[in-house]
Design a protein around this motif. Sequence first.
Motif, PDB file in Angstrom:
ATOM      1  N   PRO A   1       0.689  -1.222  -0.058  1.00  0.00           N
ATOM      2  CA  PRO A   1       0.114  -0.041   0.068  1.00  0.00           C
ATOM      3  C   PRO A   1       0.786   1.375   0.042  1.00  0.00           C
ATOM      4  N   GLU A   2       1.920   1.130   0.457  1.00  0.00           N
ATOM      5  CA  GLU A   2       2.890   2.384   0.468  1.00  0.00           C
ATOM      6  C   GLU A   2       3.195   2.658  -0.876  1.00  0.00           C
ATOM      7  N   TYR A   3       3.368   1.855  -1.826  1.00  0.00           N
ATOM      8  CA  TYR A   3       3.954   2.251  -3.122  1.00  0.00           C
ATOM      9  C   TYR A   3       2.886   2.055  -4.310  1.00  0.00           C
ATOM     10  N   THR A   4       1.552   1.646  -3.906  1.00  0.00           N
ATOM     11  CA  THR A   4       0.945   1.382  -5.014  1.00  0.00           C
ATOM     12  C   THR A   4       0.350   2.595  -6.167  1.00  0.00           C
ATOM     13  N   THR A   5       0.127   3.694  -5.094  1.00  0.00           N
ATOM     14  CA  THR A   5      -0.066   4.989  -6.043  1.00  0.00           C
ATOM     15  C   THR A   5       1.018   5.407  -6.806  1.00  0.00           C
ATOM     16  N   ALA A   6       2.374   5.351  -6.380  1.00  0.00           N
ATOM     17  CA  ALA A   6       3.424   5.923  -7.324  1.00  0.00           C
ATOM     18  C   ALA A   6       3.441   4.689  -8.475  1.00  0.00           C
ATOM     19  N   VAL A   7       3.036   3.554  -8.202  1.00  0.00           N
ATOM     20  CA  VAL A   7       3.233   2.586  -9.478  1.00  0.00           C
ATOM     21  C   VAL A   7       2.174   2.931 -10.601  1.00  0.00           C
ATOM     22  N   ALA A   8       0.984   3.379  -9.955  1.00  0.00           N
ATOM     23  CA  ALA A   8      -0.198   3.983 -10.593  1.00  0.00           C
ATOM     24  C   ALA A   8       0.108   5.091 -11.579  1.00  0.00           C
ATOM     25  N   LEU A   9       0.933   6.139 -11.030  1.00  0.00           N
ATOM     26  CA  LEU A   9       1.563   7.422 -11.822  1.00  0.00           C
ATOM     27  C   LEU A   9       2.346   6.659 -12.800  1.00  0.00           C
ATOM     28  N   LEU A  10       3.225   5.793 -12.584  1.00  0.00           N
ATOM     29  CA  LEU A  10       4.239   5.569 -13.504  1.00  0.00           C
ATOM     30  C   LEU A  10       3.457   4.759 -14.862  1.00  0.00           C
TER      31      LEU A  10
END
Length: 487
Positions: free
Chosen positions: A366-375
Amino acid sequence: MAYTDFIAAIDLGSSHMVGMVGAKGPSGALSIIAYEVENSETCIRRGCVYNIKDAAGKIVRLIRKLENKLGGSRIGKVYIGVGGQSLRTISHAVSRVIGDGTVTEEILQELDKECRQYHPDMLDVLEVAPPAYFLDNQPEAHPVGMGCSRIDARYKLIVGRPSLRHAVTTNMTEQIKLDVAGTIVSPLALADLILTEQEKDKGCALVDFGAGVTSVTIYKDGSLAGLYVIPLGSQLITRDLMSLGIPEKEAERVKRTYGNAIWEKDNEQQVVSVDLADGQHAGEVKLSDINMVVEARSREIIENIYARLEDAGVVKTPGYSVVIAGNGAALKNMREALGERFRMDVRYASVRKDLIADGEMIANNPEYTTAVALLLKGRENCAAYVPETEKKKEEPVSKPIQTAPETVAADFITEEEKKETTEQRSDGTGESDKKSDRGSDKGSSKTNKNTSNKKSEEEGPSLFGKWFSKKIDDMSIKINDALKDEK
């Protein structure tokens, strides 16, 4: 290994900001190359940047950390996700009367262009979601080629305060000295990473429990029905626990370890050991007091989510489901509390496997999921162009090697010869050798230095042998004399 084609993105969260670099394959699937995290509690509140200078300094550190993992490659630009409590959707419709004609692709493009020219007062349009089409007031997902007299395109515009984008694109760029490739609406990007097209068609809401805000993205009949940001997050639960006399860091630990969204009365007598503010002593707090605080704030957040679902008109829709994401979703019994209130199927979020080629475990954190979505939303190559410089080959500098002449033995012999000459003079012998030596010395003084060195190298061994033989003879004579005296 140096990378020449990649996408870089930064997720500005209320508790932490994440920087990530990834590359897309031919199929569009993402491979995660590097990621780093910085604490953002001092510069971001409720998803909005309020201390630009501090945030810029943390972003610069993120960029440097990421570049250290790129094998010499540099980041030339970066995508930044935007969110915050001012984010929401507004409805906007564009119509066209075509008589008895047929809907063409050109008509749809004209409708889209007209929609993007609309600028609401005091709001900034961050993104335009794909519209829902109605032909003569009848919904139609694929209108091209169909006949009608009137077509309506009903859009959802994602808007926010004008300062929201300005803080990122202008002020932030001036501080970090790095181009912003684009701003991406984080809740929409996250929904595309987690929700399938079938879920969107059937009806689904994605609830992202963040530290400062809770985002609710609602889909109905395959289209975006609404995007809401509730200014309540899991940090409020931590602060509520601090009212029990628990320090902030300890309150966060207690929330994660013992917090429960549903108060369990069976544990009323149980106590929990906590560290006090001075760090030297421990105290005890009733577990029932902890759960009473956690449940009260959790219920408040859940009721706000339910109200947004009511506004979108999906509460009583058969088969509608809810997906929960974010660190706040990990609170004990949160899924059960949501299911009990909504009367819907509630599941935890997981990224779509067809979108991730490498790094699925990281993407599901959950800490990194949004950053992956931005990529995944990024389109431009973020690698900085580094011209290939020709490396100058250092030519070895050749210096003449100067060897010292071997004059040590010659000098030693010369001193001994002088001593020997003195002894011979006192004995009255060696006159011819004396003249010869004088002549040799006189001749040597007239030659140049190089010739003298060369001559010394040539004559040294013969003179040394002559001197050594003479010494052996002298020693023999002395030994014989000593033996005679003893007899």
